[in-house]
Design a protein around this motif. Structure first.
Motif, mmCIF file in Angstrom:
data_model
loop_
_atom_site.group_PDB
_atom_site.id
_atom_site.type_symbol
_atom_site.label_atom_id
_atom_site.label_comp_id
_atom_site.label_asym_id
_atom_site.label_seq_id
_atom_site.Cartn_x
_atom_site.Cartn_y
_atom_site.Cartn_z
ATOM 1 N N ARG A 179 7.606 10.315 -1.865
ATOM 2 C CA ARG A 179 8.328 9.345 -1.047
ATOM 3 C C ARG A 179 7.492 8.071 -0.995
ATOM 4 N NH1 ARG A 179 7.516 8.098 4.162
ATOM 5 N NH2 ARG A 179 6.360 10.038 4.549
ATOM 6 N N ILE A 180 8.045 6.970 -1.491
ATOM 7 C CA ILE A 180 7.310 5.719 -1.579
ATOM 8 C C ILE A 180 7.225 5.062 -0.200
ATOM 9 C CG2 ILE A 180 7.245 3.414 -2.597
ATOM 10 C CD1 ILE A 180 6.662 5.658 -4.568
ATOM 11 N N THR A 181 6.021 4.640 0.153
ATOM 12 C CA THR A 181 5.818 3.885 1.400
ATOM 13 C C THR A 181 5.395 2.448 1.121
ATOM 14 O OG1 THR A 181 3.505 4.611 1.542
ATOM 15 C CG2 THR A 181 5.167 5.960 2.679
ATOM 16 N N HIS A 182 4.671 2.250 0.024
ATOM 17 C CA HIS A 182 4.204 0.912 -0.359
ATOM 18 C C HIS A 182 4.376 0.763 -1.880
ATOM 19 C CE1 HIS A 182 1.956 1.946 3.275
ATOM 20 N NE2 HIS A 182 1.685 0.668 3.473
ATOM 21 N N THR A 183 4.770 -0.413 -2.295
ATOM 22 C CA THR A 183 4.777 -0.756 -3.708
ATOM 23 C C THR A 183 4.655 -2.277 -3.798
ATOM 24 O OG1 THR A 183 5.946 -0.456 -5.823
ATOM 25 C CG2 THR A 183 7.313 -0.801 -3.862
ATOM 26 N N ALA A 184 4.893 -2.844 -4.972
ATOM 27 C CA ALA A 184 4.667 -4.279 -5.135
ATOM 28 C C ALA A 184 5.494 -4.819 -6.284
ATOM 29 C CB ALA A 184 3.178 -4.552 -5.386
ATOM 30 N N VAL A 185 5.615 -6.134 -6.323
ATOM 31 C CA VAL A 185 6.172 -6.832 -7.477
ATOM 32 C C VAL A 185 4.999 -7.382 -8.271
ATOM 33 C CG1 VAL A 185 7.699 -8.661 -8.283
ATOM 34 C CG2 VAL A 185 8.238 -7.441 -6.159
ATOM 35 N N CYS A 186 5.024 -7.175 -9.585
ATOM 36 C CA CYS A 186 3.903 -7.537 -10.453
ATOM 37 C C CYS A 186 4.253 -8.756 -11.298
ATOM 38 C CB CYS A 186 3.564 -6.352 -11.363
ATOM 39 S SG CYS A 186 2.130 -6.617 -12.429
ATOM 40 N N GLY A 187 3.236 -9.530 -11.636
ATOM 41 C CA GLY A 187 3.455 -10.663 -12.519
ATOM 42 C C GLY A 187 4.055 -10.262 -13.852
ATOM 43 N N SER A 188 3.700 -9.069 -14.353
ATOM 44 C CA SER A 188 4.267 -8.617 -15.625
ATOM 45 C C SER A 188 5.755 -8.312 -15.499
ATOM 46 C CB SER A 188 3.507 -7.397 -16.148
ATOM 47 O OG SER A 188 3.628 -6.301 -15.269
ATOM 48 N N ASP A 189 6.237 -8.045 -14.274
ATOM 49 C CA ASP A 189 7.673 -7.843 -14.068
ATOM 50 C C ASP A 189 8.464 -9.111 -14.367
ATOM 51 O OD1 ASP A 189 7.284 -5.219 -13.159
ATOM 52 O OD2 ASP A 189 7.125 -5.833 -11.068
ATOM 53 N N LEU A 190 7.794 -10.251 -14.279
ATOM 54 C CA LEU A 190 8.501 -11.516 -14.470
ATOM 55 C C LEU A 190 8.913 -11.737 -15.917
ATOM 56 C CD1 LEU A 190 6.426 -13.900 -12.173
ATOM 57 C CD2 LEU A 190 8.533 -12.666 -11.637
ATOM 58 N N THR B 230 0.464 -12.267 -0.626
ATOM 59 C CA THR B 230 0.739 -13.435 0.203
ATOM 60 C C THR B 230 2.161 -13.435 0.746
ATOM 61 O OG1 THR B 230 1.311 -14.738 -1.759
ATOM 62 C CG2 THR B 230 -0.989 -14.818 -1.003
ATOM 63 N N LYS B 231 2.900 -12.395 0.451
ATOM 64 C CA LYS B 231 4.261 -12.236 0.986
ATOM 65 C C LYS B 231 4.568 -10.751 1.085
ATOM 66 C CE LYS B 231 9.099 -13.663 0.167
ATOM 67 N NZ LYS B 231 9.253 -14.489 1.384
ATOM 68 N N THR B 232 5.232 -10.357 2.181
ATOM 69 C CA THR B 232 5.607 -8.959 2.388
ATOM 70 C C THR B 232 7.111 -8.871 2.624
ATOM 71 O OG1 THR B 232 3.451 -8.430 3.361
ATOM 72 C CG2 THR B 232 5.242 -6.896 3.804
ATOM 73 N N VAL B 233 7.756 -7.917 1.945
ATOM 74 C CA VAL B 233 9.188 -7.692 2.123
ATOM 75 C C VAL B 233 9.435 -6.203 2.319
ATOM 76 C CG1 VAL B 233 9.821 -9.691 0.704
ATOM 77 C CG2 VAL B 233 9.629 -7.434 -0.372
ATOM 78 N N ASP B 234 10.639 -5.878 2.780
ATOM 79 C CA ASP B 234 11.045 -4.480 2.822
ATOM 80 C C ASP B 234 11.837 -4.162 1.560
ATOM 81 O OD1 ASP B 234 13.501 -5.675 3.231
ATOM 82 O OD2 ASP B 234 13.709 -5.017 5.310
ATOM 83 N N LEU B 235 12.383 -2.956 1.489
ATOM 84 C CA LEU B 235 13.092 -2.535 0.277
ATOM 85 C C LEU B 235 14.250 -3.484 -0.047
ATOM 86 C CD1 LEU B 235 13.309 -0.342 -1.931
ATOM 87 C CD2 LEU B 235 14.870 0.891 -0.408
ATOM 88 N N GLU B 236 15.016 -3.852 0.951
ATOM 89 C CA GLU B 236 16.156 -4.742 0.721
ATOM 90 C C GLU B 236 15.706 -6.136 0.300
ATOM 91 O OE1 GLU B 236 19.221 -3.920 0.617
ATOM 92 O OE2 GLU B 236 19.208 -1.915 1.527
ATOM 93 N N GLY B 237 14.450 -6.475 0.577
ATOM 94 C CA GLY B 237 13.940 -7.800 0.250
ATOM 95 C C GLY B 237 13.337 -7.915 -1.143
ATOM 96 N N ILE B 238 13.418 -6.867 -1.946
ATOM 97 C CA ILE B 238 12.814 -6.909 -3.284
ATOM 98 C C ILE B 238 13.389 -8.041 -4.140
ATOM 99 C CG2 ILE B 238 12.653 -5.656 -5.475
ATOM 100 C CD1 ILE B 238 12.088 -3.122 -3.847
#
Length: 345
Positions: A31-42, A318-326
């Motif tokens: 069950r995921i509690t924390h994850t991130a958006v990565c520069g390589s995702d761009l 430098t920015k935090t979002v929830d799941l819906e904010g991805i």
């Protein structure tokens, strides 16, 4: 359950997907509690690289084990875990050598597999991939946010520093002020570099670089940036970290390398013409080391430093979002409104 799904250029949506289940005896469900958006995702977000469409996104998972297969021995339900961006068996020839990203079973979290930007994932080869967080830190939010970068960018920056041969008393140049470049500064400082020159285009990010140990920064572009970095290093550095992957950053890295030096490169190369910088490498006898970071090789040592309070890469968020904010997180990264986005599920 809900998860982020890529549907095409600049189109990431959070939608319902099937819940993961144990499929092999070596699996775990987390069950995921924390994850991130990565520069390589761009790269795929901008349509600059191929990606499954539709495809699950994200490759930096941290969470709590919910279920394990019959053959899993290293984790149990209730354990707090994080995982490198590459899945690895832990037993093959390459895993035994510490080259986990060349595992014969290697696959990523994102795309056709369960992406980490969702409520749960199935973790294949749980014993070889999942890293258990000591129980005493399992609910310490500050520690968890410092540990999350170890799933990718902190270990990738460390791989750049190790590949460039950084050691005590050295001078290093770090090309790139994204999350990986900033973590490269941290890594060079951790390895004992006496001088660290951080090169980038954003003053706010270079301020973080200074917090992380950069002794000088270069915010210029093109030839002006190369001239300034070369001047600061009295003719170039023996240890250069390339942390972007663009053709311009590779050219810069070889331009600022001292003859006989080494470039450690970890930026995902997209649209790079190798001929230009290889000629520079040849003429200056500059070595090229690095590649995809074998995160699992480094994570235990770096985790020890985080837990004892001597390493903290969390300011890259430098920015935090929830799941819906991805989707907003991707936009912020794309438009350089955030260095790296933390997702709390």
């Amino acid at each position: 359950m809900k998860a982020a799904v890529y549907h095409g250029e600049r189109d990431v949506r959070v939608e319902e997907v099937p819940d993961p289940e144990i499929e092999e005896s070596t699996d775990a469900v987390v069950r995921i509690t924390h994850t991130a958006v990565c520069g390589s995702d761009l790269w795929f977000y901008r349509g600059e690289s191929d990606y499954p469409t539709p495809g699950r996104t994200g490759h930096e998972p941290m969470g709590v084990v919910e279920e394990v297969g019959d053959d899993v021995t290293s984790v149990r339900p209730g354990d707090r875990v994080l995982a490198p961006f590459a899945i690895s068996c832990g037993e093959c020839e390459f895993c035994r050598k510490g080259l986990y990203t060349s595992c014969v079973e290697e696959k990523g979290w994102a795309g056709e597999h369960d992406g980490a930007q969702g409520e749960k994932v199935r973790a294949p080869f749980a014993d070889g991939t999942l890293v258990r967080v000591p129980e005493r830190y399992a609910d310490d939010e500050d520690v968890l946010e410092s540990l999350l970068p170890l799933t990718d960018v902190m270990c990738t920056g460390h791989h750049a520093a190790v590949s460039a041969g950084v050691g005590p008393g050295d001078t290093a140049v770090v090309v790139g002020d994204g999350a990986v470049g900033l973590c490269g500064v941290l890594a060079a400082d951790r390895l004992g570099a006496e001088r660290i020159v951080a090169m980038g285009h954003h003053e706010d990010r270079l301020e973080i670089a200074e917090e992380f140990g950069a002794t000088e920064t270069v915010a210029a572009r093109g030839e002006e940036a190369v001239e300034r970095a070369t001047e600061l290093t009295y003719g170039g550095a023996n240890h250069v970290l390339e942390c972007v992957g663009a053709e311009s950053s590779m050219d810069t890295a070889f331009d600022v390398a001292r003859p006989g030096g080494t470039v450690g490169f970890v930026g995902v190369p997209e649209g790079v013409d190798e001929a230009a910088f290889l000629e520079k490498a040849f003429r200056k006898n500059v070595g090229l080391e690095g590649g995809v970071a074998p995160v699992r090789k480094y994570v235990d040592d770096l985790m020890a430093d985080v837990l004892q309070g001597t390493l903290d890469p969390s300011p890259i968020f430098t920015k935090t979002v929830d799941l819906e904010g991805i989707p907003e997180g991707y936009r912020a990264m794309d438009e350089r409104d955030a260095v790296k986005v933390l997702v709390k599920v």
